[in-house]
Design an enzyme around this catalytic site. Structure first.
Site, PDB file in Angstrom:
ATOM      1  N   PRO A   1      -2.187  -4.899   6.367  1.00  0.00           N
ATOM      2  CA  PRO A   1      -0.969  -5.022   5.483  1.00  0.00           C
ATOM      3  C   PRO A   1      -1.036  -5.907   4.283  1.00  0.00           C
ATOM      4  CG  PRO A   1      -0.129  -5.574   7.946  1.00  0.00           C
ATOM      5  CD  PRO A   1      -1.407  -5.267   7.543  1.00  0.00           C
TER       6      PRO A   1
ATOM      7  N   GLU B   1      -1.243  -8.275  17.340  1.00  0.00           N
ATOM      8  CA  GLU B   1      -0.820  -9.376  15.809  1.00  0.00           C
ATOM      9  C   GLU B   1      -1.417  -9.077  14.926  1.00  0.00           C
ATOM     10  OE1 GLU B   1       1.532  -9.712  15.895  1.00  0.00           O
ATOM     11  OE2 GLU B   1       2.060 -11.601  14.688  1.00  0.00           O
TER      12      GLU B   1
ATOM     13  N   ASP C   1      -4.208  16.934  -9.764  1.00  0.00           N
ATOM     14  CA  ASP C   1      -3.490  16.158  -8.128  1.00  0.00           C
ATOM     15  C   ASP C   1      -2.472  15.345  -9.163  1.00  0.00           C
ATOM     16  OD1 ASP C   1      -3.747  17.324  -6.166  1.00  0.00           O
ATOM     17  OD2 ASP C   1      -5.800  16.319  -5.430  1.00  0.00           O
TER      18      ASP C   1
END
Ligand SMILES: C[S@@+](CC[C@H](N)C(=O)[O-])C[C@H]1O[C@@H](n2cnc3c(N)ncnc32)[C@H](O)[C@@H]1O
Length: 248
Positions: free
Chosen positions: A89, A116, A169
């Protein structure tokens, strides 16, 4: 394209690899995927892949040794060093442009985290890229890896039956895609726009371009800053702005 996926949960990929377009791409030999459980590279009796963080705190951290050993093993098999991508992330946001860039390689190594996080030495010394699929946190890197593999795979020549479908697209041209319709021409009183039934190719193309611009302007105006626009496109957008400010 060869994907080497380092994961503690290879079974998560079963449905993805055995369905639809991705399954056919493997059958045609356009893609090959190796699922590598890096627990097999742990050398202690219990095959430990994680440990508690130095300095305290909650959660477990992936140890460096098994991941370094697994990647070393892959690199020993190839002449050209592939990108080694950490799903995280904290990585750069994944975009269609990044998918296009990765699709130009013939081999990608994907590292899926869990728990984690990772020992920082993996981030600093093992990987070449760190990619996030969005500003939210998942339990593991497996779904992000599948997202990346899916979007990269459909850009590889021959994977989609109809090559033009990837060209039109959303994002490929920098804009969102125009609305699509299929039969019947009328359903519960809802009609397909006349222009699409006209058979007039130039008018259909123009309608699609304008709908693409309209949709992008309404939903993702940020994309218009970098999209390749013609003078005609800009005139159409100015007209939208004029109409909109008139309605305010
Ligand atoms: C619970 S997350 C760890 C989050 C980490 N503690 C942090 O704050 O950066 C576990 C793993 O899921 C994956 N992951 C979670 N969210 C992701 C995202 N948005 N994009 C890519 N990978 C993600 C990564 O592989 C990550 O190591």
């Amino acid at each position: 394209m060869r994907f080497d996926v380092l994961t503690l949960f290879p079974e998560m990929f079963t449905g993805f690899l055995q369905s639809s377009i991705i399954k056919r791409a493997h059958e045609k030999g356009l893609i090959a995927t190796n699922l590598i459980n890096f627990r097999e590279y742990a050398t202690d009796k219990h095959r430990t892949v994680d440990d508690t963080p130095y300095g305290g705190g909650g959660g477990m951290v992936l140890k460096p040794e098994p991941l370094f050993a697994a990647v070393d093993d892959i690199l020993a098999q190839v002449d050209e060093r592939p990108p080694v991508i950490l799903m995280s992330p904290q990585g750069v946001p994944f975009t269609q442009a990044k998918a296009e860039e990765l699709a130009r390689h013939s081999h990608l190594v994907l590292l899926c985290g869990h728990y984690e996080g990772y020992d920082e030495r993996i981030r600093q010394h093992l990987v070449t890229d760190e990619i996030s699929i969005g500003d939210y946190v998942l339990t593991g890197g497996e779904l992000p890896a599948m997202v990346l593999m899916d979007s990269v795979s459909r850009l590889i020549s021959g994977v989609l039956g109809n090559e033009s479908s990837a060209v039109d697209d959303s994002f490929s041209s920098g804009l969102l895609e125009y609305p699509q319709y299929t039969r019947p021409p009328e359903f519960r009183g809802m009609k397909v726009p006349d222009v699409l039934l006209s058979g007039h190719h130039a008018r259909i193309e123009q309608w699609r371009r304008e709908q693409s611009l309209l949709r992008t302007w309404q939903r993702r105006p940020d994309l218009l800053r970098t999209a390749a626009l013609t003078e005609e496109d800009r005139a159409f957008l100015r007209e939208l702005e004029r109409k909109y400010s008139h309605e305010q």
